[in-house]
Design a protein around this motif. Sequence first.
Motif, PDB file in Angstrom:
ATOM      1  N   GLY A  39       0.810  -1.385  -0.052  1.00 46.35           N
ATOM      2  CA  GLY A  39       0.092   0.050  -0.047  1.00 46.35           C
ATOM      3  C   GLY A  39       0.626   1.196   0.142  1.00 46.35           C
ATOM      4  N   HIS A  40       2.111   1.200  -0.005  1.00 49.80           N
ATOM      5  CA  HIS A  40       2.903   2.272   0.154  1.00 49.80           C
ATOM      6  C   HIS A  40       2.887   2.960  -1.381  1.00 49.80           C
ATOM      7  CE1 HIS A  40       4.630   1.546   4.126  1.00 49.80           C
ATOM      8  NE2 HIS A  40       4.615   0.426   3.591  1.00 49.80           N
ATOM      9  N   ARG A  41       2.630   4.299  -1.322  1.00 53.44           N
ATOM     10  CA  ARG A  41       2.662   5.256  -2.554  1.00 53.44           C
ATOM     11  C   ARG A  41       3.527   6.162  -2.365  1.00 53.44           C
ATOM     12  NH1 ARG A  41       0.452   1.018  -3.108  1.00 53.44           N
ATOM     13  NH2 ARG A  41      -1.370   0.795  -4.351  1.00 53.44           N
ATOM     14  N   ARG A  42       3.979   6.587  -1.285  1.00 46.63           N
ATOM     15  CA  ARG A  42       4.963   7.712  -0.942  1.00 46.63           C
ATOM     16  C   ARG A  42       6.433   7.062  -0.670  1.00 46.63           C
ATOM     17  NH1 ARG A  42       4.695  12.812  -2.136  1.00 46.63           N
ATOM     18  NH2 ARG A  42       5.735  13.466  -0.303  1.00 46.63           N
ATOM     19  N   ILE A  43       6.942   6.427  -1.563  1.00 47.84           N
ATOM     20  CA  ILE A  43       8.307   5.531  -1.358  1.00 47.84           C
ATOM     21  C   ILE A  43       9.660   6.488  -1.609  1.00 47.84           C
ATOM     22  CG2 ILE A  43       9.762   3.582  -2.074  1.00 47.84           C
ATOM     23  CD1 ILE A  43       6.841   2.425  -3.063  1.00 47.84           C
ATOM     24  N   GLY A  44      10.494   6.562  -0.790  1.00 48.11           N
ATOM     25  CA  GLY A  44      11.523   7.521  -0.694  1.00 48.11           C
ATOM     26  C   GLY A  44      12.804   6.530  -1.149  1.00 48.11           C
ATOM     27  N   MET A  45      13.710   7.230  -1.991  1.00 44.94           N
ATOM     28  CA  MET A  45      14.736   6.372  -2.701  1.00 44.94           C
ATOM     29  C   MET A  45      16.214   7.208  -1.712  1.00 44.94           C
ATOM     30  SD  MET A  45      13.648   4.071  -4.402  1.00 44.94           S
ATOM     31  CE  MET A  45      15.218   3.240  -5.119  1.00 44.94           C
ATOM     32  N   LEU A  46      16.739   6.354  -0.856  1.00 48.55           N
ATOM     33  CA  LEU A  46      17.741   6.944  -0.275  1.00 48.55           C
ATOM     34  C   LEU A  46      19.217   6.400  -0.652  1.00 48.55           C
ATOM     35  CD1 LEU A  46      19.223   8.696   2.036  1.00 48.55           C
ATOM     36  CD2 LEU A  46      18.484   6.918   3.751  1.00 48.55           C
ATOM     37  N   ALA A 102       7.712   4.542   3.237  1.00 51.77           N
ATOM     38  CA  ALA A 102       8.687   3.419   3.018  1.00 51.77           C
ATOM     39  C   ALA A 102       9.980   4.182   2.197  1.00 51.77           C
ATOM     40  CB  ALA A 102       8.083   2.549   2.035  1.00 51.77           C
ATOM     41  N   VAL A 103      11.035   3.727   2.766  1.00 56.33           N
ATOM     42  CA  VAL A 103      12.378   4.063   2.287  1.00 56.33           C
ATOM     43  C   VAL A 103      13.168   3.059   1.722  1.00 56.33           C
ATOM     44  CG1 VAL A 103      14.761   5.187   2.531  1.00 56.33           C
ATOM     45  CG2 VAL A 103      12.461   6.332   3.447  1.00 56.33           C
ATOM     46  N   PRO A 193       2.582  -3.171   6.057  1.00 57.69           N
ATOM     47  CA  PRO A 193       1.243  -2.422   5.461  1.00 57.69           C
ATOM     48  C   PRO A 193       1.432  -0.807   5.730  1.00 57.69           C
ATOM     49  CG  PRO A 193       0.249  -4.115   6.264  1.00 57.69           C
ATOM     50  CD  PRO A 193       1.967  -4.073   7.054  1.00 57.69           C
ATOM     51  N   VAL A 194       1.330  -0.124   4.783  1.00 54.16           N
ATOM     52  CA  VAL A 194       1.101   1.491   5.020  1.00 54.16           C
ATOM     53  C   VAL A 194       0.072   1.511   6.114  1.00 54.16           C
ATOM     54  CG1 VAL A 194      -0.658   2.095   3.227  1.00 54.16           C
ATOM     55  CG2 VAL A 194       1.033   3.619   3.702  1.00 54.16           C
TER      56      VAL A 194
END
Length: 196
Positions: A39-46, A102-103, A193-194
């Motif tokens: 359910g994650h839609r705001r996923i960050g990339m570090l 999520a990252v 889950p988100v």
Amino acid sequence: MNLPTVLVNARIPRLAFATVSTDDGAAAEQALPHLHQLGHRRIGMLMGPADHIPSQRKLAAARALLERLGTPLSDEMIVNGLYSLESGQAGGSRLFGNGATAVVCASDPLALGAVRAARRAGLRVPQDVSVVGFDDSALMSLHRAASDDGPPADRGDGPDGHRALLSQIAGTAAGGDELLFEPELVLRGSTGPVAA
């Protein structure tokens, strides 16, 4: 000088050296659908430094995949830094502050730093936010954090890197061959889950 040479982790396009590395694109293509299904839609990339080829590969694959999934990656969801716990904490703080649920991290030290950032922000992993690392180092098994693993017991300086070098010395392999290892997503308890 015609010296047999093997590169580890990234090919240099203008040089015809043998390369042993992980398929960084495949790593992103395993982690992101897992988070998307949760359910994650705001996923960050570090990621590591912007000029680091493995980070560039992961980021390019992430952009393409998230575009196909209908959740394009915005610039505020990308942070480049050094491969350290401190950089992971700073980058994680920024991403969580920008609303990441999520990252995905380019290394396990970055992931552990992101976990620390979440805790300092009063967030629980995985109840509030999810974190995925890369390399599946021994640190992650101690922490129970998800991680994409790289080449099994071989980062290029192991048997496959040695074989590639010895083949060049023997004249049985071309210098420009690239050996890509397929990573495997190892789930341990840092994704969920988100949060509602």
